[in-house]
Design an enzyme around this catalytic site. Structure first.
Site, mmCIF file in Angstrom:
data_model
loop_
_atom_site.group_PDB
_atom_site.id
_atom_site.type_symbol
_atom_site.label_atom_id
_atom_site.label_comp_id
_atom_site.label_asym_id
_atom_site.label_seq_id
_atom_site.Cartn_x
_atom_site.Cartn_y
_atom_site.Cartn_z
ATOM 1 N N ILE A 12 0.836 -1.208 0.000
ATOM 2 C CA ILE A 12 0.000 0.000 0.000
ATOM 3 C C ILE A 12 0.871 1.258 0.000
ATOM 4 C CG2 ILE A 12 -1.910 1.203 1.129
ATOM 5 C CD1 ILE A 12 -2.608 -1.472 2.521
ATOM 6 N N ASP A 37 12.171 2.591 4.765
ATOM 7 C CA ASP A 37 11.700 1.197 4.735
ATOM 8 C C ASP A 37 12.885 0.282 5.009
ATOM 9 O OD1 ASP A 37 9.001 -0.250 3.110
ATOM 10 O OD2 ASP A 37 10.756 -1.465 3.668
ATOM 11 N N THR A 125 -6.061 -0.701 10.678
ATOM 12 C CA THR A 125 -6.857 -1.746 10.026
ATOM 13 C C THR A 125 -8.186 -1.983 10.741
ATOM 14 O OG1 THR A 125 -6.893 -4.154 9.674
ATOM 15 C CG2 THR A 125 -5.447 -3.380 11.373
ATOM 16 N N ASP A 126 -9.159 -2.477 10.007
ATOM 17 C CA ASP A 126 -10.456 -2.839 10.618
ATOM 18 C C ASP A 126 -10.315 -4.003 11.601
ATOM 19 O OD1 ASP A 126 -9.973 -4.852 8.723
ATOM 20 O OD2 ASP A 126 -11.924 -4.676 7.733
ATOM 21 N N GLU A 127 -9.195 -4.760 11.478
ATOM 22 C CA GLU A 127 -9.054 -5.960 12.307
ATOM 23 C C GLU A 127 -8.942 -5.628 13.795
ATOM 24 O OE1 GLU A 127 -6.667 -9.106 10.775
ATOM 25 O OE2 GLU A 127 -6.811 -8.362 8.731
ATOM 26 N N TYR A 149 -1.519 -10.090 15.225
ATOM 27 C CA TYR A 149 -1.374 -8.941 14.307
ATOM 28 C C TYR A 149 -2.333 -7.827 14.706
ATOM 29 C CZ TYR A 149 -2.523 -6.081 10.210
ATOM 30 O OH TYR A 149 -2.802 -5.018 9.385
ATOM 31 N N LYS A 153 -1.594 -3.989 16.146
ATOM 32 C CA LYS A 153 -2.091 -2.777 15.477
ATOM 33 C C LYS A 153 -2.971 -1.969 16.437
ATOM 34 C CE LYS A 153 -1.647 -1.581 11.742
ATOM 35 N NZ LYS A 153 -0.591 -0.759 11.055
ATOM 36 N N PRO A 204 -5.672 -23.010 -1.820
ATOM 37 C CA PRO A 204 -5.927 -23.494 -0.456
ATOM 38 C C PRO A 204 -6.909 -22.583 0.277
ATOM 39 C CG PRO A 204 -3.793 -22.385 -0.566
ATOM 40 C CD PRO A 204 -4.405 -22.279 -1.933
ATOM 41 N N GLY A 274 -8.218 -19.222 15.421
ATOM 42 C CA GLY A 274 -8.917 -18.003 15.854
ATOM 43 C C GLY A 274 -9.440 -17.166 14.710
HETATM 44 P P1 NAD Z 1 3.281 -4.813 3.520
HETATM 45 O O1 NAD Z 1 3.625 -5.944 4.413
HETATM 46 O O2 NAD Z 1 3.098 -5.042 2.065
HETATM 47 O O3 NAD Z 1 4.377 -3.652 3.673
HETATM 48 C C1 NAD Z 1 4.956 -3.301 4.889
HETATM 49 C C2 NAD Z 1 6.212 -2.492 4.589
HETATM 50 O O4 NAD Z 1 6.785 -2.086 5.845
HETATM 51 C C3 NAD Z 1 7.279 -3.286 3.837
HETATM 52 O O5 NAD Z 1 7.830 -2.516 2.793
HETATM 53 C C4 NAD Z 1 8.327 -3.571 4.903
HETATM 54 O O6 NAD Z 1 9.649 -3.685 4.372
HETATM 55 C C5 NAD Z 1 8.175 -2.360 5.805
HETATM 56 N N1 NAD Z 1 8.623 -2.612 7.174
HETATM 57 C C6 NAD Z 1 8.319 -3.676 7.957
HETATM 58 N N2 NAD Z 1 8.924 -3.563 9.139
HETATM 59 C C7 NAD Z 1 9.613 -2.391 9.124
HETATM 60 C C8 NAD Z 1 10.432 -1.719 10.056
HETATM 61 N N3 NAD Z 1 10.663 -2.232 11.274
HETATM 62 N N4 NAD Z 1 10.987 -0.536 9.699
HETATM 63 C C9 NAD Z 1 10.752 -0.004 8.468
HETATM 64 N N5 NAD Z 1 10.002 -0.602 7.541
HETATM 65 C C10 NAD Z 1 9.432 -1.784 7.868
HETATM 66 O O7 NAD Z 1 1.963 -4.185 4.159
HETATM 67 P P2 NAD Z 1 0.738 -3.433 3.450
HETATM 68 O O8 NAD Z 1 -0.276 -4.447 3.077
HETATM 69 O O9 NAD Z 1 1.246 -2.497 2.432
HETATM 70 O O10 NAD Z 1 0.165 -2.627 4.695
HETATM 71 C C11 NAD Z 1 0.635 -1.302 4.994
HETATM 72 C C12 NAD Z 1 -0.078 -0.806 6.235
HETATM 73 O O11 NAD Z 1 -1.492 -0.810 6.011
HETATM 74 C C13 NAD Z 1 0.153 -1.674 7.468
HETATM 75 O O12 NAD Z 1 0.312 -0.821 8.590
HETATM 76 C C14 NAD Z 1 -1.104 -2.505 7.592
HETATM 77 O O13 NAD Z 1 -1.365 -2.831 8.935
HETATM 78 C C15 NAD Z 1 -2.134 -1.540 7.033
HETATM 79 N N6 NAD Z 1 -3.331 -2.165 6.416
HETATM 80 C C16 NAD Z 1 -3.189 -3.120 5.458
HETATM 81 C C17 NAD Z 1 -4.331 -3.661 4.862
HETATM 82 C C18 NAD Z 1 -4.227 -4.694 3.761
HETATM 83 O O14 NAD Z 1 -5.259 -5.229 3.341
HETATM 84 N N7 NAD Z 1 -3.043 -5.001 3.242
HETATM 85 C C19 NAD Z 1 -5.609 -3.246 5.264
HETATM 86 C C20 NAD Z 1 -5.717 -2.261 6.249
HETATM 87 C C21 NAD Z 1 -4.563 -1.720 6.810
#
Ligand code: NAD
Length: 325
Positions: A12, A37, A125-127, A149, A153, A204, A274
């Protein structure tokens, strides 16, 4: 404006950064972007332009407070995406989730406070709300996270609130439903099923496939985040839904159809521990207060996403067979 985006090489975050660099977010045209990152297994530098006059990429960890304090001066805003994001991994090992999502987020907010960053958006997140059998959650719902997770969050959301309330940090929180779109790691449901279909492997499906999620295209989520960045109020939470509720089985069946396969490709596997039955958000607040509305019709977005994975095997093939994907 100069924006620092944590986790900007992930799914994202990288979409958000690409749209900023393409001047695709109204009111944020011309913004300069620093991506911080750590390039964990989920991050990929190739998700961002190799070079761009308004992009600076820093490989570093949000757990590194001195680095944050060094980097942040000169930035007007921070959008905080960096997180461990995969529920199944948090069931196997919750420790890194607590460190990155709770402690790392606290570092980000602390560094923002100390360096005088004017605006912060914390992407959640909604979770965090738990599971809901019927109806939908507003932002006033108590937090009842069920997976490690979601708990990590929820912790970050509460720490964010404390930094607003205690220190007056100008911070808003977004809580979004499940995202889909290009550049999503193949460990997540839709890319896993799409790439398995392309490779001719089975899909799966956890348990009976009755778990319901609300799906939103990543582009709609990023537009919501940009709106909250510009217009959101300090201390406020904004749900970002989309209204596309589907069971996991329905998702599998839609993808089987897109892939020209048949439903015998769907294989039931032992359910996730869960496993939350249903998530559903009431996002009236962001629609009425900030004028947000999702744009990508679900069937179209899903077909486009399928086509993106079909056309970009070089991006996802290296992820298959690594870990959970
Ligand atoms: P992702 O796992 O694709 O990306 C996470 C990024 O954070 C990666 O580039 C990773 O290298 C970086 N990262 C991880 N640990 C780090 C650290 N300690 N220091 C610096 N960088 C670090 O996740 P995503 O799906 O893009 O989600 C992004 C955010 O949106 C998250 O906070 C997630 O909780 C939230 N979110 C995701 C969704 C979804 O459906 N994917 C929905 C709602 C909210």
């Amino acid at each position: 404006m100069r924006v620092l985006v944590t986790g900007g090489a992930g799914f994202i975050g990288s979409h958000f950064v690409r749209t900023l660099l393409e001047d695709g977010q109204p009111g944020l045209e011309g913004a300069a972007v620093t991506v911080l990152d750590s390039l964990s297994y989920a991050g990929n530098r190739a998700n961002l332009p190799a070079a761009h006059p308004r992009l600076e990429f820093v490989r570093g960890d949000i757990l590194d407070l001195p680095l944050l304090l060094d980097l942040l001066p000169g930035h007007d805003a921070v959008v905080h995406f960096a997180a461990e994001s995969h529920v199944d991994r948090s069931i196997d090992d919750a420790n890194v989730f607590v460190r990155t999502n709770a402690e790392g987020s606290q570092n980000v907010f602390e560094a923002c406070r100390r360096t005088g960053v004017e605006r912060v958006v914390h992407v959640s997140t909604d979770e965090v709300y738990g599971s809901i059998d019927s109806g939908s959650w507003t932002e006033r719902e108590p937090l009842l996270p069920n997976s490690p997770y979601a708990a990590s969050k929820a912790a970050s959301d509460l720490i964010a609130r404390a930094y607003w309330r205690t220190h007056g940090l100008d911070l808003s929180i977004t809580r979004c439903s499940n995202n889909y779109g290009p550049y999503q790691h193949t460990e997540k449901l839709i890319p896993l099923f799409v790439t398995n279909l392309i490779e001719g492997s089975p899909l799966p499906l956890y348990g009976d496939g009755a778990n319901v999620r609300e799906w939103l295209h990543v582009d709609d989520h990023c537009r919501a985040i940009a709106l909250v960045l510009r217009k959101g109020a300090a201390g406020e939470v904004y749900n970002v839904g989309g209204g596309n509720e589907r069971t996991n089985r329905e998702i599998a069946e839609l993808l089987v159809e897109l892939g020209g396969a048949d439903t015998s490709a769907i294989r039931r596997v032992a359910d996730r521990l869960g496993h939350d039955l249903r998530y559903a958000l009431d996002d009236t607040k962001i629609r009425e207060e900030l004028g947000y509305a999702p744009r990508v019709p679900f069937e179209q977005g899903l077909a486009d996403t399928f086509a993106w994975y079909r056309d970009h095997p070089a991006w996802w093939k290296p992820l298959k067979g690594s870990g959970r994907a």
